[in-house]
Design a protein around this motif. Structure first.
Motif, PDB file in Angstrom:
ATOM      1  N   THR A  85       0.844  -1.197   0.000  1.00 19.49           N
ATOM      2  CA  THR A  85       0.000   0.000   0.000  1.00 19.49           C
ATOM      3  C   THR A  85       0.883   1.253   0.000  1.00 19.49           C
ATOM      4  N   TYR A  86       0.471   2.284  -0.738  1.00 19.44           N
ATOM      5  CA  TYR A  86       1.180   3.554  -0.680  1.00 19.44           C
ATOM      6  C   TYR A  86       0.980   4.183   0.702  1.00 19.44           C
ATOM      7  N   ARG A  87       2.028   4.752   1.237  1.00 20.55           N
ATOM      8  CA  ARG A  87       1.944   5.436   2.530  1.00 20.55           C
ATOM      9  C   ARG A  87       1.995   6.940   2.293  1.00 20.55           C
ATOM     10  N   MET A  88       1.023   7.649   2.820  1.00 18.76           N
ATOM     11  CA  MET A  88       0.945   9.093   2.584  1.00 18.76           C
ATOM     12  C   MET A  88       0.774   9.843   3.893  1.00 18.76           C
ATOM     13  N   THR A  89       1.497  10.947   4.019  1.00 14.25           N
ATOM     14  CA  THR A  89       1.398  11.768   5.223  1.00 14.25           C
ATOM     15  C   THR A  89       1.122  13.236   4.901  1.00 14.25           C
ATOM     16  N   THR A  90       1.075  13.591   3.607  1.00 16.50           N
ATOM     17  CA  THR A  90       0.847  14.987   3.219  1.00 16.50           C
ATOM     18  C   THR A  90      -0.323  15.082   2.248  1.00 16.50           C
ATOM     19  N   LEU A  91      -0.973  16.242   2.243  1.00 13.10           N
ATOM     20  CA  LEU A  91      -2.101  16.466   1.354  1.00 13.10           C
ATOM     21  C   LEU A  91      -1.652  16.590  -0.094  1.00 13.10           C
ATOM     22  N   GLU A  92      -0.409  16.981  -0.317  1.00 14.07           N
ATOM     23  CA  GLU A  92       0.129  17.049  -1.677  1.00 14.07           C
ATOM     24  C   GLU A  92       0.156  15.653  -2.301  1.00 14.07           C
ATOM     25  N   GLU A  93       0.500  14.650  -1.494  1.00 13.45           N
ATOM     26  CA  GLU A  93       0.506  13.263  -1.979  1.00 13.45           C
ATOM     27  C   GLU A  93      -0.907  12.804  -2.310  1.00 13.45           C
ATOM     28  N   VAL A  94      -1.867  13.210  -1.487  1.00 11.07           N
ATOM     29  CA  VAL A  94      -3.266  12.861  -1.730  1.00 11.07           C
ATOM     30  C   VAL A  94      -3.729  13.438  -3.065  1.00 11.07           C
ATOM     31  N   LYS A  95      -3.413  14.704  -3.304  1.00  8.56           N
ATOM     32  CA  LYS A  95      -3.824  15.372  -4.536  1.00  8.56           C
ATOM     33  C   LYS A  95      -3.205  14.695  -5.757  1.00  8.56           C
ATOM     34  N   GLU A  96      -1.955  14.304  -5.646  1.00 10.18           N
ATOM     35  CA  GLU A  96      -1.265  13.649  -6.763  1.00 10.18           C
ATOM     36  C   GLU A  96      -1.845  12.255  -7.026  1.00 10.18           C
ATOM     37  N   PHE A  97      -2.311  11.596  -5.992  1.00  6.42           N
ATOM     38  CA  PHE A  97      -2.841  10.233  -6.122  1.00  6.42           C
ATOM     39  C   PHE A  97      -4.151  10.204  -6.905  1.00  6.42           C
ATOM     40  N   GLN A  98      -4.984  11.242  -6.778  1.00  4.25           N
ATOM     41  CA  GLN A  98      -6.256  11.337  -7.503  1.00  4.25           C
ATOM     42  C   GLN A  98      -7.159  10.109  -7.243  1.00  4.25           C
ATOM     43  N   PRO A  99      -7.595   9.933  -6.003  1.00  2.00           N
ATOM     44  CA  PRO A  99      -8.405   8.747  -5.684  1.00  2.00           C
ATOM     45  C   PRO A  99      -9.791   8.786  -6.327  1.00  2.00           C
ATOM     46  N   GLU A 100     -10.322   7.592  -6.579  1.00  2.00           N
ATOM     47  CA  GLU A 100     -11.695   7.465  -7.073  1.00  2.00           C
ATOM     48  C   GLU A 100     -12.666   7.171  -5.932  1.00  2.00           C
ATOM     49  N   LEU A 101     -12.122   6.662  -4.832  1.00  2.00           N
ATOM     50  CA  LEU A 101     -12.929   6.358  -3.648  1.00  2.00           C
ATOM     51  C   LEU A 101     -12.110   6.678  -2.407  1.00  2.00           C
ATOM     52  N   VAL A 102     -12.731   7.342  -1.447  1.00  2.00           N
ATOM     53  CA  VAL A 102     -12.106   7.590  -0.145  1.00  2.00           C
ATOM     54  C   VAL A 102     -12.880   6.811   0.907  1.00  2.00           C
ATOM     55  N   ILE A 103     -12.157   6.019   1.705  1.00  2.00           N
ATOM     56  CA  ILE A 103     -12.768   5.315   2.840  1.00  2.00           C
ATOM     57  C   ILE A 103     -12.239   5.960   4.109  1.00  2.00           C
ATOM     58  N   ASN A 104     -13.116   6.603   4.840  1.00  2.00           N
ATOM     59  CA  ASN A 104     -12.729   7.330   6.045  1.00  2.00           C
ATOM     60  C   ASN A 104     -12.783   6.376   7.239  1.00  2.00           C
ATOM     61  N   ALA A 105     -11.608   5.965   7.714  1.00  2.00           N
ATOM     62  CA  ALA A 105     -11.516   5.052   8.855  1.00  2.00           C
ATOM     63  C   ALA A 105     -10.958   5.763  10.082  1.00  2.00           C
ATOM     64  N   ALA A 106     -11.028   7.095  10.077  1.00  2.00           N
ATOM     65  CA  ALA A 106     -10.604   7.849  11.264  1.00  2.00           C
ATOM     66  C   ALA A 106     -11.555   7.540  12.415  1.00  2.00           C
ATOM     67  N   THR A 107     -11.111   7.766  13.643  1.00  2.00           N
ATOM     68  CA  THR A 107     -11.987   7.531  14.796  1.00  2.00           C
ATOM     69  C   THR A 107     -13.212   8.427  14.699  1.00  2.00           C
ATOM     70  N   VAL A 108     -14.299   8.004  15.328  1.00  2.00           N
ATOM     71  CA  VAL A 108     -15.589   8.683  15.205  1.00  2.00           C
ATOM     72  C   VAL A 108     -15.479  10.181  15.489  1.00  2.00           C
ATOM     73  N   LYS A 109     -14.683  10.531  16.475  1.00  2.00           N
ATOM     74  CA  LYS A 109     -14.547  11.937  16.871  1.00  2.00           C
ATOM     75  C   LYS A 109     -14.018  12.801  15.731  1.00  2.00           C
ATOM     76  N   TYR A 110     -13.206  12.198  14.836  1.00  2.00           N
ATOM     77  CA  TYR A 110     -12.544  12.975  13.792  1.00  2.00           C
ATOM     78  C   TYR A 110     -13.033  12.635  12.386  1.00  2.00           C
ATOM     79  N   THR A 111     -14.151  11.924  12.258  1.00  2.20           N
ATOM     80  CA  THR A 111     -14.619  11.512  10.934  1.00  2.20           C
ATOM     81  C   THR A 111     -14.851  12.706  10.017  1.00  2.20           C
ATOM     82  N   ILE A 112     -15.645  13.661  10.464  1.00  2.00           N
ATOM     83  CA  ILE A 112     -15.963  14.808   9.618  1.00  2.00           C
ATOM     84  C   ILE A 112     -14.732  15.687   9.412  1.00  2.00           C
ATOM     85  N   ALA A 113     -13.927  15.863  10.456  1.00  2.00           N
ATOM     86  CA  ALA A 113     -12.705  16.669  10.333  1.00  2.00           C
ATOM     87  C   ALA A 113     -11.753  16.064   9.293  1.00  2.00           C
TER      88      ALA A 113
END
Length: 257
Positions: free
Chosen positions: A41-69
């Motif tokens: 799996t690609y490991r990403m820690t910056t938003l620049e990497e996210v933008k370059e990846f261009q995902p078709e689907l995002v799965i939000n597995a953050a803890t409930v407290k931070y889901t929307i954030a």
């Protein structure tokens, strides 16, 4: 499909493992230490990497407290047609968020977790897919959950909250009451040890998650039912009424049959 998973906790890592052999998967977490043991799996820690990846689907597995954030953090950096999804057990605020997000969405609730479930065999576990979700998103998760041999239920956001109030609030409240009156035992019986294991598992969960589940607007009615049954049981015990106890136990056996 290019899939971005938010959060490298146990559920995020689980989804990454499950999906990485059939899809191009990236795992995003702001803490690089949590990405140390990620495989295939690609490991990403910056938003620049996210933008370059261009995902078709995002799965939000953050803890409930931070889901929307977590969603709000990455939304400016993903394509407009990217499907966004959550796997949160508490859906508070998510219907309103999705209405404003401007992305197709799919919301599901895998009703298992790393605390109690055997993640290598989920054939006895259940999952919920929210009916208001995007059609293509629902198709993706139905296929995924079917391959995991999960039993799939489709509920609306409202039906989900009602179901969770019954299926989680009752055992959670019962376990908390057990823990509240528990005293250490030098020679605990089998039943006591089983309850103790459940209590330890439950209380190892995130405080925010427990609070949000118990603060579900449908929870008070369920806790009141527990209170009512304790009153009935206490009265039978005080009276030492064998006939009523037998009838009570018979009814309980029918309930769980």
């Amino acid at each position: 499909m290019k899939i971005l998973i938010l959060g490298a906790g146990k559920m995020g890592s689980f989804f990454a493992d499950v999906l990485s052999f059939q899809h191009e998967v990236a795992l995003f977490d702001t803490d690089p230490k949590r990405l140390r043991f990620v495989f295939n799996t690609y490991r990403m820690t910056t938003l620049e990497e996210v933008k370059e990846f261009q995902p078709e689907l995002v799965i939000n597995a953050a803890t409930v407290k931070y889901t929307i954030a977590a969603f709000e953090m990455i939304l400016p950096h993903i394509p407009a047609n990217c499907i966004i999804s959550d796997i949160a057990s508490v859906k508070t605020g998510l219907p309103e968020f999705y209405q404003k997000a401007g992305h197709p969405f799919v919301s599901t609730h895998p009703m298992f977790g790393p605390t109690f479930a055997n993640l290598s065999d989920l054939s006895t576990q259940n999952t919920i897919i929210i009916s208001e979700s995007d059609h293509l998103g629902k198709v993706f998760f139905k296929d995924l959950y079917s391959n995991l041999r999960l039993r799939i239920f489709e509920y609306s956001f409202k039906e989900h909250d009602e179901t969770i109030a019954y299926s989680l609030s009752i055992p959670f409240a019962s376990t908390l009451v057990f823990a509240a009156v528990m005293k250490p035992q030098d020679a605990p019986g089998t039943t006591f040890k089983k309850h103790m294991d459940i209590a330890h598992g439950l209380l190892s969960e995130d405080d925010y998650l427990l609070t949000e589940i118990l603060f579900n607007p449908h929870t008070p009615e369920q806790v009141s039912q527990i209170q009512k049954q304790l009153d009935i049981l206490l009265d039978i015990i005080k009276r030492k009424d064998s006939d009523k106890m037998k009838a009570y136990l018979t009814r309980l056996r029918e309930n769980i049959r």
